[in-house]
Design an enzyme around this catalytic site. Structure first.
Site, mmCIF file in Angstrom:
data_model
loop_
_atom_site.group_PDB
_atom_site.id
_atom_site.type_symbol
_atom_site.label_atom_id
_atom_site.label_comp_id
_atom_site.label_asym_id
_atom_site.label_seq_id
_atom_site.Cartn_x
_atom_site.Cartn_y
_atom_site.Cartn_z
ATOM 1 N N ILE A 138 4.606 13.412 70.871
ATOM 2 C CA ILE A 138 3.550 13.367 71.870
ATOM 3 C C ILE A 138 2.264 12.855 71.212
ATOM 4 O O ILE A 138 1.869 13.356 70.156
ATOM 5 C CB ILE A 138 3.272 14.801 72.423
ATOM 6 C CG1 ILE A 138 4.567 15.502 72.866
ATOM 7 C CG2 ILE A 138 2.211 14.773 73.524
ATOM 8 C CD1 ILE A 138 5.210 14.961 74.107
ATOM 9 N N GLY A 194 7.488 18.621 54.766
ATOM 10 C CA GLY A 194 6.085 18.331 55.047
ATOM 11 C C GLY A 194 5.485 19.117 56.194
ATOM 12 O O GLY A 194 6.196 19.585 57.088
ATOM 13 N N ASN A 246 -0.205 17.568 59.182
ATOM 14 C CA ASN A 246 -1.559 17.022 59.188
ATOM 15 C C ASN A 246 -1.698 15.690 58.448
ATOM 16 O O ASN A 246 -2.543 14.892 58.793
ATOM 17 C CB ASN A 246 -2.561 18.055 58.662
ATOM 18 C CG ASN A 246 -2.190 18.595 57.312
ATOM 19 O OD1 ASN A 246 -1.074 18.379 56.826
ATOM 20 N ND2 ASN A 246 -3.105 19.289 56.688
ATOM 21 N N PRO A 258 10.131 15.503 57.297
ATOM 22 C CA PRO A 258 8.766 15.626 57.824
ATOM 23 C C PRO A 258 8.680 16.809 58.779
ATOM 24 O O PRO A 258 9.713 17.329 59.223
ATOM 25 C CB PRO A 258 8.568 14.327 58.620
ATOM 26 C CG PRO A 258 9.782 13.501 58.431
ATOM 27 C CD PRO A 258 10.862 14.364 57.866
ATOM 28 N N GLU A 268 8.465 18.442 62.273
ATOM 29 C CA GLU A 268 9.002 17.996 63.569
ATOM 30 C C GLU A 268 7.891 17.520 64.502
ATOM 31 O O GLU A 268 8.142 16.805 65.466
ATOM 32 C CB GLU A 268 9.814 19.121 64.230
ATOM 33 C CG GLU A 268 9.070 20.427 64.477
ATOM 34 C CD GLU A 268 9.085 21.382 63.281
ATOM 35 O OE1 GLU A 268 9.117 20.905 62.130
ATOM 36 O OE2 GLU A 268 9.077 22.611 63.511
ATOM 37 N N VAL A 274 1.745 29.848 54.812
ATOM 38 C CA VAL A 274 2.158 30.914 53.890
ATOM 39 C C VAL A 274 3.456 31.599 54.368
ATOM 40 O O VAL A 274 4.373 31.785 53.559
ATOM 41 C CB VAL A 274 1.008 31.925 53.668
ATOM 42 C CG1 VAL A 274 1.490 33.130 52.869
ATOM 43 C CG2 VAL A 274 -0.158 31.242 52.956
ATOM 44 N N GLU A 323 2.714 24.262 48.478
ATOM 45 C CA GLU A 323 1.335 23.916 48.862
ATOM 46 C C GLU A 323 1.094 24.557 50.221
ATOM 47 O O GLU A 323 1.551 24.036 51.244
ATOM 48 C CB GLU A 323 1.179 22.391 48.957
ATOM 49 C CG GLU A 323 1.255 21.681 47.621
ATOM 50 C CD GLU A 323 0.111 22.030 46.692
ATOM 51 O OE1 GLU A 323 -0.864 22.662 47.125
ATOM 52 O OE2 GLU A 323 0.209 21.668 45.509
ATOM 53 N N CYS A 382 -5.714 21.959 54.894
ATOM 54 C CA CYS A 382 -5.407 23.243 54.249
ATOM 55 C C CYS A 382 -6.514 23.738 53.328
ATOM 56 O O CYS A 382 -6.737 24.928 53.189
ATOM 57 C CB CYS A 382 -4.133 23.103 53.454
ATOM 58 S SG CYS A 382 -4.211 21.698 52.349
ATOM 59 N N GLY A 419 -0.199 29.237 46.957
ATOM 60 C CA GLY A 419 0.829 28.365 46.427
ATOM 61 C C GLY A 419 1.200 28.539 44.983
ATOM 62 O O GLY A 419 0.642 29.362 44.262
ATOM 63 N N GLU A 437 0.213 19.543 42.827
ATOM 64 C CA GLU A 437 0.553 18.168 43.161
ATOM 65 C C GLU A 437 -0.482 17.260 42.497
ATOM 66 O O GLU A 437 -1.526 17.711 42.026
ATOM 67 C CB GLU A 437 0.541 17.967 44.681
ATOM 68 C CG GLU A 437 1.629 18.795 45.338
ATOM 69 C CD GLU A 437 2.044 18.333 46.715
ATOM 70 O OE1 GLU A 437 1.192 18.336 47.608
ATOM 71 O OE2 GLU A 437 3.230 17.985 46.888
HETATM 72 P P1 NAD Z 1 4.771 25.244 58.883
HETATM 73 O O1 NAD Z 1 4.839 26.227 57.795
HETATM 74 O O2 NAD Z 1 4.984 25.704 60.265
HETATM 75 O O3 NAD Z 1 5.869 24.094 58.651
HETATM 76 C C1 NAD Z 1 5.892 23.327 57.464
HETATM 77 C C2 NAD Z 1 7.235 22.664 57.336
HETATM 78 O O4 NAD Z 1 8.225 23.644 57.013
HETATM 79 C C3 NAD Z 1 7.739 21.949 58.601
HETATM 80 O O5 NAD Z 1 8.343 20.739 58.222
HETATM 81 C C4 NAD Z 1 8.762 22.928 59.135
HETATM 82 O O6 NAD Z 1 9.770 22.325 59.913
HETATM 83 C C5 NAD Z 1 9.350 23.492 57.860
HETATM 84 N N1 NAD Z 1 9.982 24.805 57.980
HETATM 85 C C6 NAD Z 1 9.677 25.804 58.837
HETATM 86 N N2 NAD Z 1 10.477 26.875 58.605
HETATM 87 C C7 NAD Z 1 11.297 26.537 57.580
HETATM 88 C C8 NAD Z 1 12.336 27.221 56.884
HETATM 89 N N3 NAD Z 1 12.690 28.460 57.196
HETATM 90 N N4 NAD Z 1 12.953 26.582 55.885
HETATM 91 C C9 NAD Z 1 12.589 25.328 55.531
HETATM 92 N N5 NAD Z 1 11.634 24.626 56.166
HETATM 93 C C10 NAD Z 1 10.985 25.224 57.175
HETATM 94 O O7 NAD Z 1 3.387 24.501 58.695
HETATM 95 P P2 NAD Z 1 2.686 23.438 59.654
HETATM 96 O O8 NAD Z 1 2.259 24.181 60.880
HETATM 97 O O9 NAD Z 1 3.525 22.231 59.771
HETATM 98 O O10 NAD Z 1 1.407 23.051 58.795
HETATM 99 C C11 NAD Z 1 0.242 23.807 58.767
HETATM 100 C C12 NAD Z 1 0.196 24.682 57.534
HETATM 101 O O11 NAD Z 1 0.394 23.901 56.379
HETATM 102 C C13 NAD Z 1 -1.140 25.347 57.358
HETATM 103 O O12 NAD Z 1 -0.971 26.682 56.949
HETATM 104 C C14 NAD Z 1 -1.780 24.557 56.250
HETATM 105 O O13 NAD Z 1 -2.755 25.236 55.518
HETATM 106 C C15 NAD Z 1 -0.611 24.172 55.423
HETATM 107 N N6 NAD Z 1 -0.912 22.971 54.640
HETATM 108 C C16 NAD Z 1 -1.051 23.083 53.285
HETATM 109 C C17 NAD Z 1 -1.364 21.979 52.518
HETATM 110 C C18 NAD Z 1 -1.534 22.078 51.018
HETATM 111 O O14 NAD Z 1 -1.441 21.069 50.361
HETATM 112 N N7 NAD Z 1 -1.775 23.242 50.451
HETATM 113 C C19 NAD Z 1 -1.515 20.743 53.136
HETATM 114 C C20 NAD Z 1 -1.363 20.654 54.511
HETATM 115 C C21 NAD Z 1 -1.050 21.782 55.245
#
Ligand code: NAD
Length: 485
Positions: free
Chosen positions: A29, A151, A154, A178, A180, A231, A251, A285, A455, A459
């Site tokens: 979307i 991933g 963002n 990546p 979803e 987290v 991360e 993040c 974390g 990286e």
């Molecule tokens: P999320 O944790 O919901 O998902 C991250 C990824 O993990 C997605 O690809 C998701 O499909 C996958 N995932 C979910 N459950 C899983 C499982 N059980 N096993 C394996 N993979 C799984 O995070 P999001 O909503 O996509 O991103 C936002 C979060 O990411 C925020 O908390 C942000 O702070 C963090 N973030 C951190 C950094 C960094 O470099 N520290 C950078 C960008 C975002």
């Protein structure tokens, strides 16, 4: 008519696009309009198997190439990314909703920097010679093997490159999943690597939700998992990786402090707070979302901040004049609006913003709360949206203790003209990526990552090499072997 953002197929495995429409459809979307622009399918078990077996098979020959050869391919990929920066930036904007003004300078360009930097290091990944009288030990820096990258939504291009480039430089192969929410950009990275000469199978992309991520993490052929995410997801993935004694880089999220002393240059401090809260509509993040301002300059700071925040241009992300885009999804918008309501309910003073913008798409006005206290929800939880909390403080000792009173430890910043104080304060803050008189710079040359719940591992920079390789130590005896019997 097919939208230009629609990829040829959902996955990229063994050097080509692969489809399996039996997988759950994932709509893409466009956040600025709410319009569906593409569909991909989550990987079925057959696709996951194909990606892992391909990556496993390709890794050994890739690791046997010289570092110079691997590096040349990565650097060629960097050049291609830069040549196509405009198209890749448009795709990044479709994937995430971030304004083109940002994506033109922060996504494919940052990905290209990683490919170039790690391409340059690939030929210098050497071991040591340790003399022991007539004997000696030598060490070799070897690839880990098959790596999985997962991933967040963002920075889809940047995250694929920040993980893929060091992994490949060290001679590993990778299967990248990546988010979803933003499945499009990593496919382009895979395509470009092949064009640059990477052997088929060394960098593969599969789509899917957490379930697919889980299948990748638990597969016994996988040697390392690098996750960018929240987290709670990090804890699950770390635990699953531990079962197989796999290497990890995590991360994760943050609630980072940005401390502004009353001797700071106000405009620079306001600029730092804006960069650390409103870039990518706050979906970063490392954002400094707890802005501690020393009492003497509080009202002056807030007035200037409100004035400059009023200059944000919300609008069509494809218009290069637009400087502030929508939230990535409707769901994320609703989560952030929920936090804004909490801020109001819990008694924070709304300085500006505070609601959904009156336009199409998932826009929220850049929002600043003042008089925020440490126990308020908006000061404790990661919001991942354009909501800045301004807190007051009196003394250095007090602010350091309050800044550290969080489970997170990703970033921290300080603005002051007193350099002794700047270094002392940064020295006392529990955070991995820190800034003095700046905020949120992330050059590939600098290590990036967090402490505490934010974390494990780093990286970028030479540090990333340590997390995508391991050391083999070899004892060489020149004389006879002495044994007890
Ligand atoms: P999320 O944790 O919901 O998902 C991250 C990824 O993990 C997605 O690809 C998701 O499909 C996958 N995932 C979910 N459950 C899983 C499982 N059980 N096993 C394996 N993979 C799984 O995070 P999001 O909503 O996509 O991103 C936002 C979060 O990411 C925020 O908390 C942000 O702070 C963090 N973030 C951190 C950094 C960094 O470099 N520290 C950078 C960008 C975002």
């Amino acid at each position: 008519m097919t939208h230009p953002a629609q990829p040829k197929a959902s996955h990229f495995i063994n050097g080509e696009y692969v489809e399996d429409t039996a997988g759950t459809p994932i709509p893409v979307i466009y956040a600025a309009t709410g319009e569906q622009i593409a569909t991909v399918h989550a990987a079925t078990p057959a696709i996951v198997e194909q990606a892992l077996s391909t990556a496993k098979a390709a890794q050994k020959a890739w690791a046997k190439m010289t570092g110079t050869e691997r590096g040349r391919i990565l650097r060629r990929a960097a050049d291609i990314m830069r040549e196509r920066n405009h198209d890749l930036s448009v795709l990044e904007t479709y994937d995430t909703g971030k304004p083109l003004q940002e994506t033109l300078v922060a996504d494919a360009t940052s990905g290209a920097d990683a490919l170039e930097y790690f391409g340059g290091l690939a030929a210098s990944l050497t071991g040591e010679h340790i003399p022991l009288g007539e004997d000696w030990v030598y060490t070799k820096r070897e690839a880990l093997g098959l790596c999985v990258g997962i991933g967040a939504w963002n920075y889809p291009t940047q995250i694929a490159c920040w993980k893929g480039a060091p992994a490949l430089a060290c001679g590993n192969s990778m299967v990248f999943k990546p988010s979803e929410t933003t499945p499009l950009c990593a496919l382009k990275v895979a395509e470009i690597l092949i064009e640059a000469g990477a052997p088929a199978g060394v960098f593969n992309v599969v789509q899917g939700m957490g379930e697919v991520g889980g299948a990748l993490v638990t597969d016994p052929r996988v040697d390392k998992v690098s996750l960018t995410g929240s987290v709670p997801t990090g804890k699950k993935v770390y635990a699953a990786a531990a079962e197989g004694m796999k290497h990890v880089t995590m991360e994760l999220g943050g609630k980072s402090p940005l401390i502004i002393f009353d001797d700071a240059d106000i405009d620079n401090a306001v600029g730092g707070a804006i960069n650390g809260n409103f870039y990518s509509s706050g979906q970063v993040c490392s954002n400094g979302t707890r802005v501690f301002v020393q009492k003497g300059i509080k009202e002056k700071f807030l007035a200037r901040l409100a004035e400059r925040t009023g200059n944000a241009i919300l609008g069509d992300p494809m218009d290069e004049a637009t400087s502030f885009g929508p939230m990535v999804t409707e769901n994320q918008m609703n989560i952030v609006l929920g936090y804004i309501e909490k801020g109001k309910e819990e008694g924070a003073r709304l300085i500006c913003g505070g609601k959904r913008a009156d336009m199409d798409g998932y826009f929220i006005e850049p929002t600043v709360f003042a008089d925020v206290t440490d126990d308020m929800t908006i000061a404790r939880e990661e919001i991942f949206g354009p909501v800045m909390s301004v807190l007051d403080f009196d003394t250095e000792e007090e602010v350091v203790a309050r800044a550290n009173d969080t489970e997170f430890g990703l970033s921290a910043g300080v603005f002051t003209k007193d350099f002794t104080r700047a270094h002392r304060v940064i020295g006392n803050l529990e955070a991995g990526s820190c800034f003095i008189n700046s905020y949120n710079d992330a050059p590939v040359e600098a290590p990036f990552g967090g402490v505490k719940a934010s974390g494990v591992g780093r990286e970028n920079s030479k540090e990333a090499i340590k997390h995508f390789s391991q050391v083999k130590s070899v004892y060489v005896r020149m004389g006879d072997v002495e044994a007890a019997f």
